[in-house]
Design an enzyme around this catalytic site. Structure first.
Site, PDB file in Angstrom:
ATOM      1  N   ASP A 166      -8.203  47.561  -9.100  1.00  0.00           N
ATOM      2  CA  ASP A 166      -8.902  48.230 -10.195  1.00  0.00           C
ATOM      3  C   ASP A 166      -8.359  49.633 -10.491  1.00  0.00           C
ATOM      4  O   ASP A 166      -9.104  50.617 -10.482  1.00  0.00           O
ATOM      5  CB  ASP A 166     -10.412  48.266  -9.915  1.00  0.00           C
ATOM      6  CG  ASP A 166     -11.044  46.878  -9.978  1.00  0.00           C
ATOM      7  OD1 ASP A 166     -10.897  46.121  -9.007  1.00  0.00           O
ATOM      8  OD2 ASP A 166     -11.647  46.558 -11.012  1.00  0.00           O
ATOM      9  N   HIS A 211      -7.238  50.488 -13.348  1.00  0.00           N
ATOM     10  CA  HIS A 211      -7.714  50.815 -14.703  1.00  0.00           C
ATOM     11  C   HIS A 211      -6.793  51.796 -15.423  1.00  0.00           C
ATOM     12  O   HIS A 211      -7.252  52.789 -15.994  1.00  0.00           O
ATOM     13  CB  HIS A 211      -9.153  51.331 -14.656  1.00  0.00           C
ATOM     14  CG  HIS A 211     -10.156  50.232 -14.459  1.00  0.00           C
ATOM     15  ND1 HIS A 211     -10.858  49.674 -15.506  1.00  0.00           N
ATOM     16  CD2 HIS A 211     -10.536  49.551 -13.356  1.00  0.00           C
ATOM     17  CE1 HIS A 211     -11.643  48.708 -15.038  1.00  0.00           C
ATOM     18  NE2 HIS A 211     -11.459  48.615 -13.740  1.00  0.00           N
ATOM     19  N   ASP A 264      -7.490  44.123 -12.837  1.00  0.00           N
ATOM     20  CA  ASP A 264      -7.774  45.329 -13.618  1.00  0.00           C
ATOM     21  C   ASP A 264      -6.750  46.433 -13.357  1.00  0.00           C
ATOM     22  O   ASP A 264      -7.097  47.598 -13.180  1.00  0.00           O
ATOM     23  CB  ASP A 264      -9.192  45.863 -13.352  1.00  0.00           C
ATOM     24  CG  ASP A 264     -10.259  45.075 -14.109  1.00  0.00           C
ATOM     25  OD1 ASP A 264      -9.895  44.108 -14.811  1.00  0.00           O
ATOM     26  OD2 ASP A 264     -11.445  45.421 -14.001  1.00  0.00           O
ATOM     27  N   ASN A 267     -11.018  41.219 -15.232  1.00  0.00           N
ATOM     28  CA  ASN A 267     -11.732  40.931 -16.475  1.00  0.00           C
ATOM     29  C   ASN A 267     -11.278  41.840 -17.605  1.00  0.00           C
ATOM     30  O   ASN A 267     -11.420  41.508 -18.774  1.00  0.00           O
ATOM     31  CB  ASN A 267     -13.244  41.074 -16.263  1.00  0.00           C
ATOM     32  CG  ASN A 267     -13.635  42.436 -15.731  1.00  0.00           C
ATOM     33  OD1 ASN A 267     -12.987  42.966 -14.828  1.00  0.00           O
ATOM     34  ND2 ASN A 267     -14.675  43.016 -16.282  1.00  0.00           N
ATOM     35  N   HIS A 268     -10.707  42.980 -17.269  1.00  0.00           N
ATOM     36  CA  HIS A 268     -10.241  43.878 -18.326  1.00  0.00           C
ATOM     37  C   HIS A 268      -8.880  43.480 -18.870  1.00  0.00           C
ATOM     38  O   HIS A 268      -8.587  43.721 -20.036  1.00  0.00           O
ATOM     39  CB  HIS A 268     -10.170  45.318 -17.800  1.00  0.00           C
ATOM     40  CG  HIS A 268     -11.500  45.999 -17.758  1.00  0.00           C
ATOM     41  ND1 HIS A 268     -11.882  46.952 -18.671  1.00  0.00           N
ATOM     42  CD2 HIS A 268     -12.547  45.847 -16.927  1.00  0.00           C
ATOM     43  CE1 HIS A 268     -13.103  47.365 -18.392  1.00  0.00           C
ATOM     44  NE2 HIS A 268     -13.534  46.707 -17.340  1.00  0.00           N
ATOM     45  N   HIS A 295     -11.310  38.424  -8.335  1.00  0.00           N
ATOM     46  CA  HIS A 295     -11.828  39.525  -9.159  1.00  0.00           C
ATOM     47  C   HIS A 295     -13.080  39.018  -9.866  1.00  0.00           C
ATOM     48  O   HIS A 295     -13.037  38.594 -11.008  1.00  0.00           O
ATOM     49  CB  HIS A 295     -10.757  39.950 -10.172  1.00  0.00           C
ATOM     50  CG  HIS A 295     -11.101  41.210 -10.916  1.00  0.00           C
ATOM     51  ND1 HIS A 295     -10.536  42.427 -10.625  1.00  0.00           N
ATOM     52  CD2 HIS A 295     -11.947  41.446 -11.945  1.00  0.00           C
ATOM     53  CE1 HIS A 295     -11.020  43.356 -11.439  1.00  0.00           C
ATOM     54  NE2 HIS A 295     -11.882  42.786 -12.252  1.00  0.00           N
ATOM     55  N   HIS A 341     -12.775  43.992  -8.545  1.00  0.00           N
ATOM     56  CA  HIS A 341     -13.843  44.068  -9.539  1.00  0.00           C
ATOM     57  C   HIS A 341     -15.008  44.953  -9.137  1.00  0.00           C
ATOM     58  O   HIS A 341     -15.605  45.615  -9.992  1.00  0.00           O
ATOM     59  CB  HIS A 341     -14.356  42.668  -9.904  1.00  0.00           C
ATOM     60  CG  HIS A 341     -15.316  42.669 -11.056  1.00  0.00           C
ATOM     61  ND1 HIS A 341     -14.996  43.215 -12.280  1.00  0.00           N
ATOM     62  CD2 HIS A 341     -16.581  42.221 -11.173  1.00  0.00           C
ATOM     63  CE1 HIS A 341     -16.036  43.081 -13.094  1.00  0.00           C
ATOM     64  NE2 HIS A 341     -17.005  42.495 -12.450  1.00  0.00           N
ATOM     65  N   HIS A 355     -16.344  48.196  -7.915  1.00  0.00           N
ATOM     66  CA  HIS A 355     -15.655  49.491  -7.883  1.00  0.00           C
ATOM     67  C   HIS A 355     -16.013  50.373  -6.696  1.00  0.00           C
ATOM     68  O   HIS A 355     -15.334  51.346  -6.414  1.00  0.00           O
ATOM     69  CB  HIS A 355     -15.914  50.253  -9.188  1.00  0.00           C
ATOM     70  CG  HIS A 355     -15.058  49.765 -10.309  1.00  0.00           C
ATOM     71  ND1 HIS A 355     -14.732  50.537 -11.391  1.00  0.00           N
ATOM     72  CD2 HIS A 355     -14.431  48.583 -10.496  1.00  0.00           C
ATOM     73  CE1 HIS A 355     -13.948  49.854 -12.209  1.00  0.00           C
ATOM     74  NE2 HIS A 355     -13.767  48.661 -11.694  1.00  0.00           N
TER      75      HIS A 355
HETATM   76 MN   LIG Z   1     -12.585  46.863 -12.767  1.00  0.00          MN
END
Ligand SMILES: [Mn+2]
Length: 650
Positions: free
Chosen positions: A18, A20, A58, A122-123, A212, A241, A243
């Site tokens: 993650d 991001h 992510d 998912n992102h 995830h 996923h 955080h």
């Molecule tokens: Mn995430």
């Protein structure tokens, strides 16, 4: 210990998730935070001599990362993943099946020193954009040989997790990856025994499962993965996923494997879980044994949060008695300002010295901190957040979102109300998700009325299309959903042997309007074959911190402070004569992969449907190199190619 780590049989894997990348990417202050943290992970991987970096989804914050974000990401990968360093392990499984191309470090035209393996989250999941083939942002990095994208599912009606099999010396690792799917859908497939894990018939592998999904922490039954669903023979689960950093491996609820939840490397919402120190982890595997050393990330903007109940605040007791509105507002403002001031101090103290002072993409204005004060304002009016934040410009990075007002919590003595999910709704929403979730619910409620009920399109599908349109910025989301629904409906009609010429279909619908209850049964029945690119829950709204930029102070001293016990082993890579092998494996990859989107073949997964019951092993001790876990003896050894056998989850 040092000698052990230099062992040619020890797999050293840097684990993170993650990242991001691109989060808040328009914000002058916070815009580079995600890149700085990811850069630290990459550098740590190299400095600690990791064989590869493993990411659990992510990597990107946006489904369609901006050009700026892609540029920064690729700059980092170019700097840290491409090098002359030798790679000391090999891939035993079918690379085409794993990655749809060869593993990047075996491509003779590039020189990869730090291989990266990643699933999607998912992102950054694959979307179709109106084309035939779904592509994820990770596909771009993959085709450029910057990382190895695995764990994508090719079937619409079932999940088949096929491992990436790796060998280093005498240690074999099986990497099971499952890219994010909508939780409800995955859950349903799991219940229908349409989830299969393939296991190599020969050889003893240390099995790592990377996923995830929502983790079962009091969420709804169908909107998360329960630990009991995961095969008992998995050794370690890397859970993306979620955080919140819980990187130290914990015994699973079922007692058969350990779970490591690295957490995000950048705070994407201002909630308690994100305020925990951020880490990546150095996983070492030798044979059937492993240990994981958490490494605290230093390129992380300090973040603290706290809460206050105004009608319990001592400073405000007088004002409450008097009940004077005007004075009241000033007193509240002063009270909150003092609390936030204290939070800023606290946040500053949590900062650790930067590990690296020569970053390619350093954090901007690193002196500015993130603070969040939850305010229960029962009995008081709210304040304007942006106006309130003005006094903290230059010191706080999220000045327009410092306060979060709520009234849910009554007096601290009264029992906390538990949120009871209503039918059709998902888990409790985070602040910021609220707006989007409300629209979901609104549509659902509107269409649930008997008269307004949609006849052929389903409202869940329509909501998914809406999310795709908004969150994934997919302009084709609605058109594609309609198209898919039509195809399903046509198929269903063929199967039922209905009339197929347009005139008789029209006639049929004229005289017999479809039942008011729900969509026609046949549509329901075949809805398992639905899209595999269904949008996920709405992305969290970005806190709109319009930072007033301050000059970035250069990060300070170098520090090798880690929480773990292991000193860094010198980077040691067996220089293997891999070039020859590279040529060989490159020559024979002429396999053309087909997209099995409309795979209608019968699923035989349930034929032999009872997997061995999970037995509850005693909780394994963290003690690293001893006490190997008992494992099933390998099946009859097979010569030559890797032979896989299916294993149905229950
Ligand atoms: Mn995430």
């Amino acid at each position: 210990m040092a000698e052990e780590e230099e062992d040619d049989d020890v797999f050293t894997i840097m684990v993170a998730t993650d990242s991001h990348l691109g989060y808040c990417d328009r914000d002058a202050v916070r815009g580079t935070d995600s890149f700085a943290a990811f850069e630290e992970v990459l550098r740590l991987a190299n400095d600690r001599g990791a064989d590869f970096l493993l990411l659990a989804g992510d990597l990107f914050h946006d489904n369609k990362p901006s050009r700026r974000t892609l540029f920064k990401t690729m700059s980092l990968l170019r700097r840290y993943a491409l090098s002359d360093a030798a790679v000391g392990f090999e891939v035993l499984s079918d690379q085409e099946a794993n990655f749809r191309q060869s593993v990047n470090y075996e491509d003779p035209h590039v020189s990869v020193g730090l291989p990266i393996f990643s699933i999607h989250g998912n992102h950054d999941d694959p979307t179709r954009e109106g084309g035939v083939e779904a592509l994820a942002a990770l596909d771009l990095l993959s085709v450029a040989n910057m990382l190895n994208y695995f764990g994508r599912q090719g079937h619409a009606d079932r999940v088949e997790v096929s491992p990436v099999l790796l060998r280093k010396g005498n240690t074999r690792v099986a990497l099971y990856g499952l890219g994010n799917m909508r939780d409800e859908r995955l859950n349903r497939m799991w219940q229908q025994k349409r989830v299969r894990f393939l296991r190599p018939r020969d050889g003893t592998y240390f099995s790592i499962f990377v996923l995830h999904q929502n983790r079962d922490v009091g969420r709804g039954r169908n909107t998360c993965v329960h630990e009991s669903m995961i095969p008992a023979w998995i050794d370690l689960v890397i859970w993306g996923h979620e955080h919140e950093c819980q990187i130290k491996p914990r015994e699973s609820a079922v007692g058969t494997f350990r779970v490591c939840q690295p957490g995000s490397s950048v705070a994407c919402s201002l909630v308690e879980g994100e305020a925990k120190p951020k880490h990546c982890g150095l996983l070492q595997v030798r044979g059937a044994e492993f240990r994981l050393t958490p490494l605290r990330l230093t390129c992380v903007r300090p973040f603290v949060c706290d809460e206050v109940v105004l009608n319990e605040a001592p400073e405000l007791q007088d004002d409450m008695d008097e009940g004077d509105g005007a004075d009241n507002a000033t007193a509240v403002r002063d009270c909150l300002a003092a609390r936030v001031e204290a939070l800023v101090e606290r946040a500053r103290k949590t900062r650790s010295a930067f590990r690296y002072d020569d970053m390619l993409l350093p954090m901007a204005a690193p002196d500015q901190v993130l603070v969040r004060l939850k305010v229960d304002h029962t009995g008081f009016a709210t304040l304007n957040n942006a106006k309130f934040g003005g006094q903290f410009v230059g010191r706080v990075a999220n000045t327009s979102a410092i306060l979060h007002f709520s009234r849910q919590k009554q007096a601290s003595t009264s029992a906390a109300k538990t949120w009871v999910p209503t039918e059709g709704s998902r888990e409790p929403v985070e602040e910021g998700e609220l707006a989007a979730a409300a629209i979901d619910q609104l549509i659902q409620d509107q269409l649930d009325g008997q008269e307004a009920k949609l006849q052929i399109l389903e409202e869940t599908k329509m909501n998914e299309a809406l999310n795709g349109f908004v969150d994934k910025q997919d302009p084709q989301a609605f058109a594609e959903e309609v198209e898919r629904t039509l195809v399903r409906e046509q198929k269903a009609q063929y199967k039922r042997g209905d009339a197929t010429d347009p005139e008789s279909i029209r006639a049929k619908y004229r005289q017999a309007p479809p039942p008011a209850k729900k969509a026609p049964a046949a549509v329901d029945a075949s809805s398992e074959e639905d899209s595999d690119d269904a949008p996920k829950k709405p992305a969290k709204k970005k806190p709109a911190a319009r930072g007033r930029k301050k000059a970035a102070a250069p990060p300070s001293s170098e520090d090798e402070d880690s929480e773990g016990e292991a000193p860094p082993p010198p980077r040691k890579r067996a220089a293997r004569a891999s070039r020859a092998r590279k040529q060989a494996s490159y020559a024979d990859d002429d396999d053309d992969d087909d997209e099995e989107e409309e795979d209608d073949e019968e699923d035989d997964a349930s034929a032999d449907a009872s997997p061995p019951p999970k037995k509850k092993r005693g909780a394994r001790k963290q003690a690293p190199w001893k006490d190997p876990a008992p494992r099933a003896p390998p099946k009859a050894p097979q010569p030559a190619s890797i032979d896989m056998t299916g294993w149905d989850s229950d």
